[in-house]
Design an enzyme around this catalytic site. Structure first.
Site, PDB file in Angstrom:
ATOM      1  N   ARG A  53      19.676  19.956  -2.588  1.00  0.00           N
ATOM      2  CA  ARG A  53      18.515  19.696  -1.745  1.00  0.00           C
ATOM      3  C   ARG A  53      17.945  18.352  -2.176  1.00  0.00           C
ATOM      4  O   ARG A  53      18.365  17.752  -3.166  1.00  0.00           O
ATOM      5  CB  ARG A  53      17.470  20.819  -1.803  1.00  0.00           C
ATOM      6  CG  ARG A  53      17.438  21.688  -2.999  1.00  0.00           C
ATOM      7  CD  ARG A  53      16.884  21.041  -4.228  1.00  0.00           C
ATOM      8  NE  ARG A  53      15.620  20.368  -3.988  1.00  0.00           N
ATOM      9  CZ  ARG A  53      15.162  19.383  -4.707  1.00  0.00           C
ATOM     10  NH1 ARG A  53      15.873  18.888  -5.701  1.00  0.00           N
ATOM     11  NH2 ARG A  53      14.000  18.822  -4.446  1.00  0.00           N
ATOM     12  N   GLY A  54      16.991  17.871  -1.403  1.00  0.00           N
ATOM     13  CA  GLY A  54      16.516  16.513  -1.585  1.00  0.00           C
ATOM     14  C   GLY A  54      17.247  15.607  -0.617  1.00  0.00           C
ATOM     15  O   GLY A  54      18.486  15.663  -0.511  1.00  0.00           O
ATOM     16  N   ALA A  55      16.504  14.775   0.109  1.00  0.00           N
ATOM     17  CA  ALA A  55      17.090  13.982   1.188  1.00  0.00           C
ATOM     18  C   ALA A  55      18.300  13.159   0.756  1.00  0.00           C
ATOM     19  O   ALA A  55      19.358  13.203   1.399  1.00  0.00           O
ATOM     20  CB  ALA A  55      16.017  13.084   1.827  1.00  0.00           C
ATOM     21  N   ARG A  90      20.192  21.044   8.013  1.00  0.00           N
ATOM     22  CA  ARG A  90      18.789  20.774   7.677  1.00  0.00           C
ATOM     23  C   ARG A  90      18.272  19.726   8.652  1.00  0.00           C
ATOM     24  O   ARG A  90      18.753  18.594   8.644  1.00  0.00           O
ATOM     25  CB  ARG A  90      18.642  20.248   6.245  1.00  0.00           C
ATOM     26  CG  ARG A  90      19.115  21.146   5.119  1.00  0.00           C
ATOM     27  CD  ARG A  90      18.253  22.372   4.900  1.00  0.00           C
ATOM     28  NE  ARG A  90      16.857  22.098   4.635  1.00  0.00           N
ATOM     29  CZ  ARG A  90      16.341  21.803   3.439  1.00  0.00           C
ATOM     30  NH1 ARG A  90      17.122  21.724   2.385  1.00  0.00           N
ATOM     31  NH2 ARG A  90      15.048  21.603   3.304  1.00  0.00           N
ATOM     32  N   GLN A 202       9.698  24.421  -6.398  1.00  0.00           N
ATOM     33  CA  GLN A 202      10.643  23.383  -6.806  1.00  0.00           C
ATOM     34  C   GLN A 202      10.048  22.405  -7.817  1.00  0.00           C
ATOM     35  O   GLN A 202      10.774  21.687  -8.481  1.00  0.00           O
ATOM     36  CB  GLN A 202      11.144  22.639  -5.567  1.00  0.00           C
ATOM     37  CG  GLN A 202      12.056  23.515  -4.722  1.00  0.00           C
ATOM     38  CD  GLN A 202      12.322  22.922  -3.348  1.00  0.00           C
ATOM     39  OE1 GLN A 202      11.436  22.354  -2.724  1.00  0.00           O
ATOM     40  NE2 GLN A 202      13.538  23.073  -2.879  1.00  0.00           N
ATOM     41  N   ASP A 243      10.970  12.843   2.634  1.00  0.00           N
ATOM     42  CA  ASP A 243      12.156  13.330   3.331  1.00  0.00           C
ATOM     43  C   ASP A 243      12.469  12.515   4.579  1.00  0.00           C
ATOM     44  O   ASP A 243      13.618  12.434   4.992  1.00  0.00           O
ATOM     45  CB  ASP A 243      11.989  14.803   3.697  1.00  0.00           C
ATOM     46  CG  ASP A 243      12.201  15.699   2.490  1.00  0.00           C
ATOM     47  OD1 ASP A 243      13.350  16.064   2.229  1.00  0.00           O
ATOM     48  OD2 ASP A 243      11.218  15.982   1.787  1.00  0.00           O
ATOM     49  N   ASN A 253       7.120  14.994   4.115  1.00  0.00           N
ATOM     50  CA  ASN A 253       7.572  15.437   2.798  1.00  0.00           C
ATOM     51  C   ASN A 253       7.262  16.920   2.647  1.00  0.00           C
ATOM     52  O   ASN A 253       6.689  17.550   3.539  1.00  0.00           O
ATOM     53  CB  ASN A 253       6.888  14.601   1.706  1.00  0.00           C
ATOM     54  CG  ASN A 253       7.542  14.772   0.346  1.00  0.00           C
ATOM     55  OD1 ASN A 253       8.760  14.642   0.218  1.00  0.00           O
ATOM     56  ND2 ASN A 253       6.760  15.057  -0.672  1.00  0.00           N
ATOM     57  N   LYS A 254       7.627  17.469   1.516  1.00  0.00           N
ATOM     58  CA  LYS A 254       7.450  18.900   1.260  1.00  0.00           C
ATOM     59  C   LYS A 254       6.024  19.347   1.585  1.00  0.00           C
ATOM     60  O   LYS A 254       5.052  18.649   1.300  1.00  0.00           O
ATOM     61  CB  LYS A 254       7.772  19.190  -0.199  1.00  0.00           C
ATOM     62  CG  LYS A 254       7.585  20.633  -0.621  1.00  0.00           C
ATOM     63  CD  LYS A 254       8.432  21.599   0.194  1.00  0.00           C
ATOM     64  CE  LYS A 254       9.912  21.395  -0.038  1.00  0.00           C
ATOM     65  NZ  LYS A 254      10.741  22.363   0.714  1.00  0.00           N
TER      66      LYS A 254
END
Length: 372
Positions: A53-55, A90, A202, A243, A253-254
């Protein structure tokens, strides 16, 4: 970065050159485990289940997924099917589309028998570029920390983060954490307030784990405590990842990032977002209407996984049976709340003019394809 003192990346080509290795991030922080991706299905599953995960890391994994797909079906139809399957995993992080488009463009120039090798070469380039980009982001943002350290008489520089924008979200270094690691390695006293970042924790699970492995002092806080510490003057700087950013400087973003930005603005704490240029979506201008916000399963909100006192890892329910839960994975923070955007080319004002000053080749292009 380091795991138990050993240099480690999040993704790698296995020595047999038949598969890709990854850290299974769904097992962290309770166990450090790796797994092998040997097919398109494996790569798509790793992205959708958040083993990766993570762009930036999603983009790198998708590029390797195209290589795995080309070994089985290098036809034009095979390229289209693989791209479509990976793109559906995603929807929010733009690096996914960017990486797939870059590999697809490379394959379009190749005869079918050469496509697997071409996809592997392209994936390798994306991986190495990501490492370089994130190192440059760290170097660009390091002065933000060092200047604060120079002004104070004692005590560490207190940086607040949200979610995980560390090396686990990239191939190496991380985005928001890169300057933190560099400051720590340079002997600058730094302490990190780590938002737990519900619902997947996270921050508490991943950011805290990697900071501990690198020896960086840190404290985990509940998401709702961030404003409290800012108002007490105990936060010097907020650094988050991104993101997707728009051409006008808004960021996605998150979930919870927007609330941190509001608190930072109210308390006068500078809020910077760190992002590699492939995360900038030059094709969109209105984040609120043009960025799809991923809605994830309710079980991420209603259930928690943790380690019991006897060492057993267990998942428990935290809501009454039958409780409904909404789970938007991201939110939008408007450019007006940001002190700046940290890129591999330097720190930009969070605006269209600011971004174009660093990326003049994007003037009038309106095109994300080919960004590096």
């Amino acid at each position: 970065m380091r795991v138990d003192g050993r240099p480690t990346r999040t993704i790698w080509l296995e020595p047999d050159h038949e598969s890709v290795g990854i850290i299974d991030q769904t097992r962290l922080p309770h166990a450090f485990a790796t797994c092998r991706l040997a097919s398109l299905a494996d790569a798509a599953n790793a992205i959708s289940t958040m083993q990766v995960r993570g762009a930036p890391l999603i983009g790198a994994t998708a590029a390797f997924g195209m290589w795995l797909a080309m070994r089985d079906d290098p036809s034009d139809e095979g390229v289209a099917r693989a791209r479509s399957r990976l793109l559906a995993t995603r929807p929010t992080a733009v690096n996914l589309r960017w990486a797939l488009d870059r590999v697809a463009a490379a394959l379009a120039r190749c005869p079918e028998p050469a496509r697997a090798d071409a996809a592997l070469a392209c994936a390798g380039q994306i991986v190495e570029e990501d490492v370089t980009i994130n190192r440059c982001i760290g170097e660009a943002a390091l002065p933000l920390i060092s200047r604060i350290a120079e002004r104070r008489d004692s005590g560490p520089v207190n940086v607040l983060t949200h979610c995980n924008a560390g090396w686990l979200a990239t191939v190496d270094w991380g985005t928001a954490t890169a300057p933190i690691y560099m400051a720590h390695d340079a002997g600058i006293a730094v302490h990190v307030w780590v938002d737990e970042t519900r619902p997947r924790n996270q921050g508490a699970g991943l950011t805290a784990w990697e900071l501990a492995n690198h020896g960086v002092p840190h404290t985990v806080i509940v998401d709702s405590a961030a404003g409290h510490y800012m108002s007490r003057g105990e936060v010097d700087l907020v650094l988050t990842g991104v993101d997707r950013a728009t051409a006008t400087g808004d960021i996605c973003n998150k979930i919870g990032t927007y609330q941190k930005a509001l608190a930072a603005k109210d308390t006068g704490v500078p809020f910077y977002a760190a992002l590699p240029s492939p995360t900038i979506d030059w094709t969109i201008r209105d984040a609120m209407t043009e960025i799809p916000i991923e809605e994830r399963g309710a079980e991420e909100v209603t259930r928690l996984t943790g380690r019991l006192d006897d060492g057993t890892v267990a998942t428990i329910s935290i809501t009454p049976p039958g409780t409904r839960a909404a789970n938007p994975a991201f939110d939008v923070t408007p450019a007006r709340l940001l002190a700046g955007l940290v890129t591999e080319r330097g720190i930009a004002q969070a605006s269209e003019q600011g971004l174009l000053a660093l990326f003049p080749e994007r003037q009038d292009t309106g095109d994300q394809e080919g960004a590096t």
